[in-house]
Design an enzyme around this catalytic site. Structure first.
Site, mmCIF file in Angstrom:
data_model
loop_
_atom_site.group_PDB
_atom_site.id
_atom_site.type_symbol
_atom_site.label_atom_id
_atom_site.label_comp_id
_atom_site.label_asym_id
_atom_site.label_seq_id
_atom_site.Cartn_x
_atom_site.Cartn_y
_atom_site.Cartn_z
ATOM 1 N N ASP A 26 0.822 -1.225 0.000
ATOM 2 C CA ASP A 26 0.000 0.000 0.000
ATOM 3 C C ASP A 26 0.850 1.267 0.000
ATOM 4 O O ASP A 26 0.594 2.199 0.775
ATOM 5 C CB ASP A 26 -0.929 0.039 1.223
ATOM 6 C CG ASP A 26 -1.607 -1.291 1.522
ATOM 7 O OD1 ASP A 26 -1.870 -2.045 0.571
ATOM 8 O OD2 ASP A 26 -1.871 -1.564 2.708
ATOM 9 N N GLU A 195 -11.095 -1.262 -3.112
ATOM 10 C CA GLU A 195 -10.382 -0.497 -2.090
ATOM 11 C C GLU A 195 -9.296 0.338 -2.760
ATOM 12 O O GLU A 195 -9.200 0.387 -3.989
ATOM 13 C CB GLU A 195 -9.761 -1.440 -1.053
ATOM 14 C CG GLU A 195 -8.778 -2.434 -1.656
ATOM 15 C CD GLU A 195 -8.386 -3.555 -0.712
ATOM 16 O OE1 GLU A 195 -9.051 -3.727 0.320
ATOM 17 O OE2 GLU A 195 -7.410 -4.256 -1.033
#
Length: 313
Positions: A26, A195
């Site tokens: 991420d 997401e």
């Protein structure tokens, strides 16, 4: 958010992928001054995700590790699952937004914000509680990305569980404020969204990007949409980042930095070939390009990474 940098290319060197050692996912990339910074998730079982490290580079090839820029010791309400930092500089301060606790309705957790006067920290929890805790429009409060528009307004896009919201941040970045129509949360979920939202602006158009698929599987990927407004609507155009069975799998949850007018780099995580543990993810960088019509070309994921550059503000 992305910030513009001017770069001078240096031949003969590449970053290699991954760009740093260890399990990291991420990644949030940003340019501050003459350095590129990457703030990733420490990729481990949820109960072990209790800190963030950061990495800086003056050339996108040689990276310096800055350990423990924020830890759960500085966040009284964080007990596990500290995820997906987002970084913003404003008025000589650095604001690090993060998610914690893998929160569900009725639990304590969600999206917080920490502040420091240096990009490498140390960061201190600014509120003593989450900025966003409740489940709104079905969106778990995780995977926040903060975008500054040309008029100075800051928006935060966030959301897991297949839903994405956008909110307006107050000028001090410490609270959210309603839109002109009175709404505080607006759902902007595009088709197939899972997401990891990200926003950039180019040529007056808003490019909204997100991750699809399961984060632990090989088919994790990134798609995008283009709109005339930061609030959408966002209609899916297609994938621009995905696995290559000869290079790596599970390529997703990215950020983008811009250099030298129209030179773009995508920073993302992927899973090395042969790795089956869902947490075995590494942070990588590759070029991202646009075609003559303004659409994003499909990213070629590489083992080599990118050429060395010197970053100039």
């Amino acid at each position: 958010m992305f910030l513009m940098a001017t770069v001078l290319k240096v031949s003969g060197q590449t970053s290699g992928n991954p760009i740093v050692d260890g399990w990291y996912a991420d990644p949030e990339g940003a340019v501050f001054g003459k350095q590129c910074w990457v703030f990733p998730t420490y990729s481990a079982p949820y109960d072990e995700q209790l800190h963030f490290d950061a990495f800086s580079s003056k050339d996108l090839v040689h990276w310096t590790k800055h350990p423990n820029v924020l830890t759960s010791k500085e966040v009284s309400w964080a007990r596990r699952a500290m995820w997906a930092p987002a970084i913003v500089k404003k008025d000589k301060k650095y604001y690090l937004f993060f998610a914690a606790n893998d929160v569900h309705e009725g639990e304590v957790g969600g999206i917080g914000v920490a502040v420091s006067r240096k990009p490498q920290g140390p960061y201190k929890d600014a509120l003593g509680k989450p900025l966003i805790q409740h489940i709104v429009n079905g969106a778990q409060p995780i995977d926040q990305f903060v975008f500054r528009d040309d008029d100075g307004q800051y928006y935060m896009y966030y959301g897991g569980w297949g839903h994405c919201n956008v909110v307006r941040l107050a000028d001090d970045l410490m609270s959210i404020v309603p839109f002109a129509d009175g709404d505080t949360y607006k759902e902007v979920t595009p088709e197939r969204y899972v997401e990891g939202p990200f926003m950039l602006k180019r040529g007056g158009k808003y490019y909204f990007m997100w991750s699809e698929g399961g984060w632990g599987g090989p088919d994790y990927c990134v798609s995008y949409a283009i709109s005339d407004s930061p609030l959408g609507p966002f209609h899916r155009i297609g994938k621009i980042l995905e696995q290559d069975p000869e290079v790596a799998t599970g390529a997703g949850h990215h950020s983008v930095i811009r250099a030298d007018d129209d030179e773009w780099y995508i920073i993302y995580h992927r899973r090395p070939l042969g790795e089956t543990d869902a947490n075995h993810r590494v942070t990588c960088i590759d070029r991202m390009e646009f075609d003559e019509q303004g659409f994003i070309k499909k990213v070629v994921i590489t083992k080599e990474g990118v050429k060395a550059t010197k970053i100039k503000k």
